[in-house]
Design an enzyme around this catalytic site. Structure first.
Site, PDB file in Angstrom:
ATOM      1  N   ALA A   6       0.833  -1.193   0.000  1.00 58.75           N
ATOM      2  CA  ALA A   6       0.000   0.000   0.000  1.00 58.75           C
ATOM      3  C   ALA A   6       0.866   1.240   0.000  1.00 58.75           C
ATOM      4  CB  ALA A   6      -0.899   0.000   1.218  1.00 58.75           C
ATOM      5  N   PHE A 148       7.400   4.802   5.113  1.00 60.86           N
ATOM      6  CA  PHE A 148       5.966   4.587   5.118  1.00 60.86           C
ATOM      7  C   PHE A 148       5.635   3.335   4.303  1.00 60.86           C
ATOM      8  CE2 PHE A 148       7.285   8.919   5.373  1.00 60.86           C
ATOM      9  CZ  PHE A 148       6.674   9.349   6.534  1.00 60.86           C
ATOM     10  N   SER A 149       4.963   2.370   4.941  1.00 62.09           N
ATOM     11  CA  SER A 149       4.593   1.108   4.311  1.00 62.09           C
ATOM     12  C   SER A 149       5.859   0.360   3.899  1.00 62.09           C
ATOM     13  CB  SER A 149       3.646   1.363   3.146  1.00 62.09           C
ATOM     14  OG  SER A 149       3.045   0.172   2.714  1.00 62.09           O
ATOM     15  N   SER A 150       6.110   0.190   2.606  1.00 59.57           N
ATOM     16  CA  SER A 150       7.347  -0.467   2.188  1.00 59.57           C
ATOM     17  C   SER A 150       8.559   0.304   2.705  1.00 59.57           C
ATOM     18  CB  SER A 150       7.398  -0.558   0.668  1.00 59.57           C
ATOM     19  OG  SER A 150       8.591  -1.164   0.231  1.00 59.57           O
ATOM     20  N   HIS A 289      -4.635   0.879   6.832  1.00 55.47           N
ATOM     21  CA  HIS A 289      -3.268   1.163   6.396  1.00 55.47           C
ATOM     22  C   HIS A 289      -2.992   2.658   6.284  1.00 55.47           C
ATOM     23  CE1 HIS A 289       0.510  -0.514   5.126  1.00 55.47           C
ATOM     24  NE2 HIS A 289       0.505   0.155   3.985  1.00 55.47           N
TER      25      HIS A 289
END
Length: 432
Positions: A6, A148-150, A289
């Site tokens: 995401a 952020f996220s990945s 998310h």
């Protein structure tokens, strides 16, 4: 399956296009301009580097490595997160790298990425840091990484493989170091994303320590953010990160303090009660998310706000997302053999972030499309975990490769950011 995590964990990416200049000489970036830098050093995975240097740099500036979400970019992070606005206030420098592989996700899974100087993305990122340190009088005790996220996953990786470089990290909607590890070349680890990898604090800590065998020096402090209903990267990973970093830093898993800094947010601190404890964890009840990430809190934790400002403070606050005025709605039960969708809004003057939850009906889905009509004058500026068709009026959002197939009653989330107002939008879901 190719992973595409995401795109973000909060109000992100107001615009993906940023005009940049390319330089190959070792000159500093133009003041207050996002500048692309090439030939910055060893770069095995062909990463791109953008650099933001504020109008006036602190005498001993802090340095931040800011890591984007899947399918994102460094310029998008620069535009949408408020990190550069705070750099203008406090005089720190920001590196905005970009992945160039097709998924635009960071390599947090290969054996090469998970050991010091092993290769892949971490080596290129370290080269960017060295490039800046060789050209600016960077405060060696104030080098941070945020993602952020990945990018949150890569934050944990960089803190693990280069603990001697970073003083602190910020992981927003990520997973622990080593959780996404694979040996078959895949970028995606469904067991980790689904919250099925649970270890003891010692086991998690050993993964970090084994990334740099024999190292006994300082370890970076860690701030961890997550939403309790995240279906992209399970909320289980929030607690596993807390276990990992409290163990690495040698502090108790029992919080030293608990408070509530934002609507729906619970903050726990470990090993200290001040603004820069060894570990700080912020969870958002009822959020997926996409969470209302506050860049000012991250900069405070990193210790970048302690220096005297080198420019007058802005007359308006940095563009961090205010907390929503109402709690996110619950998802209606799936109906029939199609799918249903619900939307929750996080709005501020002139913009909004929408998180959309898609739930499969009794027959499941092979794919889905959600249609939504935006109010007049509103437009979509960024989308994550879906592909948007159109940007104003009636916009259709279609699943990406990793979240189209849903079993009966299963749910997934996507989101988008927009200009104007998102009030009154009603999503309609069609399954395929």
């Amino acid at each position: 399956m190719k992973p595409r995590l995401a795109l973000l964990a909060a109000a992100l990416a107001t615009a993906l296009a940023t005009v940049t200049a390319v330089v190959t000489a070792p000159n500093p970036a133009s003041a207050a301009t996002l500048t692309q830098v090439t030939n910055f050093g060893t770069n095995p995975t062909n990463l791109q580097m953008h650099l933001y240097v504020p109008d006036r740099v602190a005498a001993r500036p802090a340095l931040l490595l800011a890591l984007h979400y899947c399918t994102g970019s460094g310029p998008a992070l620069h535009t949408g997160y408020g990190l550069s606005s705070l750099a203008d206030r406090y005089g720190y420098i920001v590196i905005y790298p970009s992945v160039t592989r097709s998924s635009k996700c960071w390599d947090v899974s290969s054996p090469q990425a998970l050991r010091r100087n092993g290769g892949s993305d971490p080596v290129g990122l370290k080269s960017m840091i060295d490039y800046v340190r060789n050209r600016y009088p960077v405060d060696e005790n104030r080098i941070g990484v945020a993602g952020f996220s990945s990018g949150a996953m890569m934050t944990n990786v960089m803190a693990g493989v280069y603990p001697d470089v970073f003083n602190a990290g910020v992981s927003s909607s990520g997973v622990p170091f080593g959780c996404f590890a694979t040996t078959n070349g895949s970028e995606w680890n469904s067991d980790c994303s689904g919250g099925r990898i649970v270890k003891t604090p010692q086991q998690w800590g050993d993964l970090v320590r084994n990334a740099y065998p024999g190292y006994t020096g300082k370890r970076p402090r860690m701030q961890i953010w997550h939403g309790t209903t995240d279906t992209t990267l399970s909320y289980v990973n929030f607690g596993e990160q807390v276990k990992q970093w409290t163990n690495v830093l040698g502090v108790s898993q029992t919080p030293s303090s608990t408070d509530y800094p934002q609507t729906s947010a619970t903050r726990t601190r470990y090993g200290g009660t001040g603004g820069t404890p060894p570990v700080e964890a912020i969870s958002f009840q009822g959020y997926g998310h996409s969470i209302p990430f506050d860049a000012a809190q991250a900069v405070r934790f990193l210790g970048f706000d302690s220096a005297s400002p080198t420019t007058p403070p802005p007359t308006t606050p940095p563009p961090t997302t205010p907390p929503p005025t109402t709690p996110p709605p619950t998802t209606p039960p799936p109906g029939g053999s199609g799918c249903s969708a619900s939307v929750s809004l996080n709005s501020w003057t002139g913009g909004f972030v929408a998180t959309v939850k898609v739930t499969a009906g009794s027959s499941g889905t092979r794919g889905w499309t959600v249609s939504m009509t935006l109010p007049g004058g509103s437009s979509v500026t960024g989308t994550w975990s879906a592909t948007a068709s159109g940007s104003s009026g009636t916009v259709r959002f279609t699943n990406v490769d990793y979240n189209g197939a849903l079993g009966a009653g299963q749910s997934t989330e996507f989101g988008f950011q927009g200009n104007g107002s998102g009030a009154g939008m009603t999503p309609t879901c069609t399954a395929s």
